[in-house]
Design a protein around this motif. Sequence first.
Motif, PDB file in Angstrom:
ATOM      1  N   LYS A  43      -3.032   2.962   2.664  1.00  0.00           N
ATOM      2  CA  LYS A  43      -3.581   3.185   3.993  1.00  0.00           C
ATOM      3  C   LYS A  43      -4.056   4.630   4.091  1.00  0.00           C
ATOM      4  O   LYS A  43      -3.386   5.544   3.665  1.00  0.00           O
ATOM      5  CB  LYS A  43      -2.494   2.905   5.035  1.00  0.00           C
ATOM      6  CG  LYS A  43      -3.011   2.884   6.466  1.00  0.00           C
ATOM      7  CD  LYS A  43      -1.883   2.505   7.403  1.00  0.00           C
ATOM      8  CE  LYS A  43      -2.377   2.443   8.836  1.00  0.00           C
ATOM      9  NZ  LYS A  43      -1.304   2.082   9.771  1.00  0.00           N
ATOM     10  N   ILE A  45      -4.560   8.226   5.267  1.00  0.00           N
ATOM     11  CA  ILE A  45      -3.771   9.144   6.087  1.00  0.00           C
ATOM     12  C   ILE A  45      -4.699  10.202   6.645  1.00  0.00           C
ATOM     13  O   ILE A  45      -5.395  10.887   5.901  1.00  0.00           O
ATOM     14  CB  ILE A  45      -2.647   9.811   5.259  1.00  0.00           C
ATOM     15  CG1 ILE A  45      -1.705   8.738   4.704  1.00  0.00           C
ATOM     16  CG2 ILE A  45      -1.865  10.807   6.115  1.00  0.00           C
ATOM     17  CD1 ILE A  45      -0.629   9.305   3.796  1.00  0.00           C
ATOM     18  N   LYS A  46      -4.729  10.358   7.970  1.00  0.00           N
ATOM     19  CA  LYS A  46      -5.601  11.344   8.590  1.00  0.00           C
ATOM     20  C   LYS A  46      -5.072  12.748   8.317  1.00  0.00           C
ATOM     21  O   LYS A  46      -3.867  12.969   8.285  1.00  0.00           O
ATOM     22  CB  LYS A  46      -5.684  11.095  10.093  1.00  0.00           C
ATOM     23  CG  LYS A  46      -6.358   9.768  10.443  1.00  0.00           C
ATOM     24  CD  LYS A  46      -6.476   9.593  11.938  1.00  0.00           C
ATOM     25  CE  LYS A  46      -7.178   8.276  12.258  1.00  0.00           C
ATOM     26  NZ  LYS A  46      -7.291   8.064  13.716  1.00  0.00           N
ATOM     27  N   THR A  48      -3.692  16.410   8.654  1.00  0.00           N
ATOM     28  CA  THR A  48      -2.803  17.008   9.642  1.00  0.00           C
ATOM     29  C   THR A  48      -3.422  18.284  10.202  1.00  0.00           C
ATOM     30  O   THR A  48      -4.066  19.036   9.490  1.00  0.00           O
ATOM     31  CB  THR A  48      -1.456  17.344   8.975  1.00  0.00           C
ATOM     32  OG1 THR A  48      -0.887  16.146   8.455  1.00  0.00           O
ATOM     33  CG2 THR A  48      -0.491  17.970   9.972  1.00  0.00           C
ATOM     34  N   HIS A 403       2.692  12.635  11.195  1.00  0.00           N
ATOM     35  CA  HIS A 403       1.907  11.411  11.040  1.00  0.00           C
ATOM     36  C   HIS A 403       2.473  10.282  11.897  1.00  0.00           C
ATOM     37  O   HIS A 403       1.723   9.519  12.503  1.00  0.00           O
ATOM     38  CB  HIS A 403       1.866  10.988   9.567  1.00  0.00           C
ATOM     39  CG  HIS A 403       1.023  11.886   8.716  1.00  0.00           C
ATOM     40  ND1 HIS A 403      -0.337  12.012   8.867  1.00  0.00           N
ATOM     41  CD2 HIS A 403       1.360  12.732   7.693  1.00  0.00           C
ATOM     42  CE1 HIS A 403      -0.809  12.874   7.984  1.00  0.00           C
ATOM     43  NE2 HIS A 403       0.195  13.332   7.264  1.00  0.00           N
ATOM     44  N   THR A 404       3.786  10.191  11.985  1.00  0.00           N
ATOM     45  CA  THR A 404       4.422   9.138  12.781  1.00  0.00           C
ATOM     46  C   THR A 404       4.067   9.290  14.258  1.00  0.00           C
ATOM     47  O   THR A 404       3.778   8.305  14.941  1.00  0.00           O
ATOM     48  CB  THR A 404       5.951   9.185  12.605  1.00  0.00           C
ATOM     49  OG1 THR A 404       6.276   8.985  11.232  1.00  0.00           O
ATOM     50  CG2 THR A 404       6.623   8.098  13.441  1.00  0.00           C
ATOM     51  N   GLY A 406       1.411  10.588  15.531  1.00  0.00           N
ATOM     52  CA  GLY A 406       0.030  10.192  15.746  1.00  0.00           C
ATOM     53  C   GLY A 406      -0.180   8.697  15.677  1.00  0.00           C
ATOM     54  O   GLY A 406      -1.035   8.147  16.376  1.00  0.00           O
ATOM     55  N   GLU A 407       0.622   8.023  14.852  1.00  0.00           N
ATOM     56  CA  GLU A 407       0.462   6.586  14.674  1.00  0.00           C
ATOM     57  C   GLU A 407       1.143   5.788  15.780  1.00  0.00           C
ATOM     58  O   GLU A 407       0.610   4.791  16.259  1.00  0.00           O
ATOM     59  CB  GLU A 407       1.010   6.161  13.309  1.00  0.00           C
ATOM     60  CG  GLU A 407       0.203   6.683  12.130  1.00  0.00           C
ATOM     61  CD  GLU A 407      -1.240   6.198  12.150  1.00  0.00           C
ATOM     62  OE1 GLU A 407      -1.447   5.016  12.478  1.00  0.00           O
ATOM     63  OE2 GLU A 407      -2.138   6.993  11.853  1.00  0.00           O
ATOM     64  N   THR A 408       2.349   6.205  16.170  1.00  0.00           N
ATOM     65  CA  THR A 408       3.110   5.440  17.170  1.00  0.00           C
ATOM     66  C   THR A 408       2.739   5.815  18.598  1.00  0.00           C
ATOM     67  O   THR A 408       2.994   5.048  19.524  1.00  0.00           O
ATOM     68  CB  THR A 408       4.624   5.639  16.983  1.00  0.00           C
ATOM     69  OG1 THR A 408       4.938   7.036  17.122  1.00  0.00           O
ATOM     70  CG2 THR A 408       5.057   5.151  15.613  1.00  0.00           C
ATOM     71  N   PRO A 410      -0.640   6.829  20.338  1.00  0.00           N
ATOM     72  CA  PRO A 410      -2.077   7.115  20.285  1.00  0.00           C
ATOM     73  C   PRO A 410      -2.503   8.262  21.208  1.00  0.00           C
ATOM     74  O   PRO A 410      -3.457   8.978  20.903  1.00  0.00           O
ATOM     75  CB  PRO A 410      -2.715   5.783  20.717  1.00  0.00           C
ATOM     76  CG  PRO A 410      -1.691   4.750  20.397  1.00  0.00           C
ATOM     77  CD  PRO A 410      -0.361   5.414  20.624  1.00  0.00           C
ATOM     78  N   ARG A 413      -2.586  11.646  19.419  1.00  0.00           N
ATOM     79  CA  ARG A 413      -3.480  11.918  18.298  1.00  0.00           C
ATOM     80  C   ARG A 413      -4.320  13.149  18.618  1.00  0.00           C
ATOM     81  O   ARG A 413      -4.964  13.238  19.660  1.00  0.00           O
ATOM     82  CB  ARG A 413      -4.390  10.723  18.027  1.00  0.00           C
ATOM     83  CG  ARG A 413      -3.636   9.562  17.378  1.00  0.00           C
ATOM     84  CD  ARG A 413      -4.500   8.342  17.199  1.00  0.00           C
ATOM     85  NE  ARG A 413      -3.717   7.210  16.706  1.00  0.00           N
ATOM     86  CZ  ARG A 413      -4.151   5.959  16.672  1.00  0.00           C
ATOM     87  NH1 ARG A 413      -5.370   5.671  17.100  1.00  0.00           N
ATOM     88  NH2 ARG A 413      -3.377   4.990  16.217  1.00  0.00           N
TER      89      ARG A 413
END
Length: 483
Positions: A43, A45-46, A48, A403-404, A406-408, A410, A413
């Motif tokens: 996946k 990864i954007k 940081t 990262h978590t 940003g993912e959990t 929105p 972000r």
Amino acid sequence: MEPIMNRIWPRVFQRLYRTAVLPRRNHSGCAEQATVPASTNSKHIKPTLLVSRLYQPSKLRDVGQDSRLQGEVTCLSQRLMQQAGLIHPCNPGCYYYLPALVRSMEKLVRVIDQEMHGIGGQKLDMPSLCSADLWKTSERWDLMGKELFRLKDRHGADYCLGPTHEEAVTTLVAHQKTLSYRQLPLLLYQITRKFRDEPKPKYGLLRGREFYMKDMYSFDASEEAAYQTYESVCQAYTGLFARLGLRCVQVQADTGNIGGKLSHEFQLPADIGEDRLLVCGNCSFSANVETMSSDRTDCPQCKTGTLVESKGIEVGHTFYLGKKYSRIFNATFSNAQNKSSVAEMGCYGLGVTRILAAAIEVLSTEEGIRWPGLLAPYQVCVLPPKKGSKVDDAAVLAEELVHTLGETGPHLRGEVVLDDRTQMTIGKRLKDANRLGYPYVVVVGQGALEETPRFEVICQETGETMFLSKDELLDLLGRVKTV
């Protein structure tokens, strides 16, 4: 041998992970773009947000070193904003707005847009370069005096840099010959740079020569309808400041060189404020001292209260103009009888950059900036341990946490930054975080390596420090409001 390898290999993989994901320094000393090896099975990864890569030059020039450019640093907000790398002086009364401040300003603009759209406002953009003919027609070319920045083009025609746009917008509406009463009220607004030749610019963004302002202009079919529009805009202003958590006082004010029949200012109480206010402690009455006798102490509204003088920073102003401009420029509409009628007007200003500076002025401490929650440049700053410390292994957990989040969440972000300057101690990075005013600072240290990981969380607004599990942290930050 096997137990030793079991302890070593996880650390090897962590080092490889950081080497692959975190940016390296090139020969110029600048950070290179963080990259992730391409994989069709993994996946994406954007990247940081890293503190080391944010353009925030807080030491371009020490405060006070060049008084010609910086002027006298006489207020808290100016000092804090320059020290934190939010603004940098250019010319007297003019500043570079640096990236962190621009992020905050864009957020404030979004809040203003929401409130203006909520009452039917439509956004447009008018030229800053205004013809002198319009201002001479309204007789303000001479009335404004030296406040106007004036210039001539190569053909000798006179222009000014607009401090306000009553003439321009009224001319625009006057050109629309088919405007009907069914289209009213018409509320047009813009958020643009404005210019005013201040004789003595001071207080940073609180009184400058170039600034951002929201100016709205309303056109109504009748005086009664115009008063209703005026009241709806005042209520929207009150709601806006409530959303920002700022205590704002609406005061009776003078119409000044804009003119009109009615005017109110929106003031943030502050000791450095240049406006003197009279406020009744018994009722809702409040006024700028310019509209009353300065030695009056009895309240004209409730008759029993005592007026107390205080100071304020003007962050908004509303005017009911009547037909002052619409009659001059012939801004008309077709009424219900299909006859031409002159529109009733109002104008309403908000000092965008002034709101930012005033909020910092009234909310901050001597050591660091405190933002209205919605306007902080970034909501969360994550601090990994110092490189080479006993808990250096927690660094990879800090990266995973970013990262978590940003993912959990929105809404977070682009709102979470990782302070990757691990050559510095946690203490020094905490001071920097306090200076910029991140609402939440998360320290990833020894507690994160425990069987049940714990994270140290500092709430800048309250000064409270909490030790939370990952789920508790996600729950806390999941409730953060963003715009």
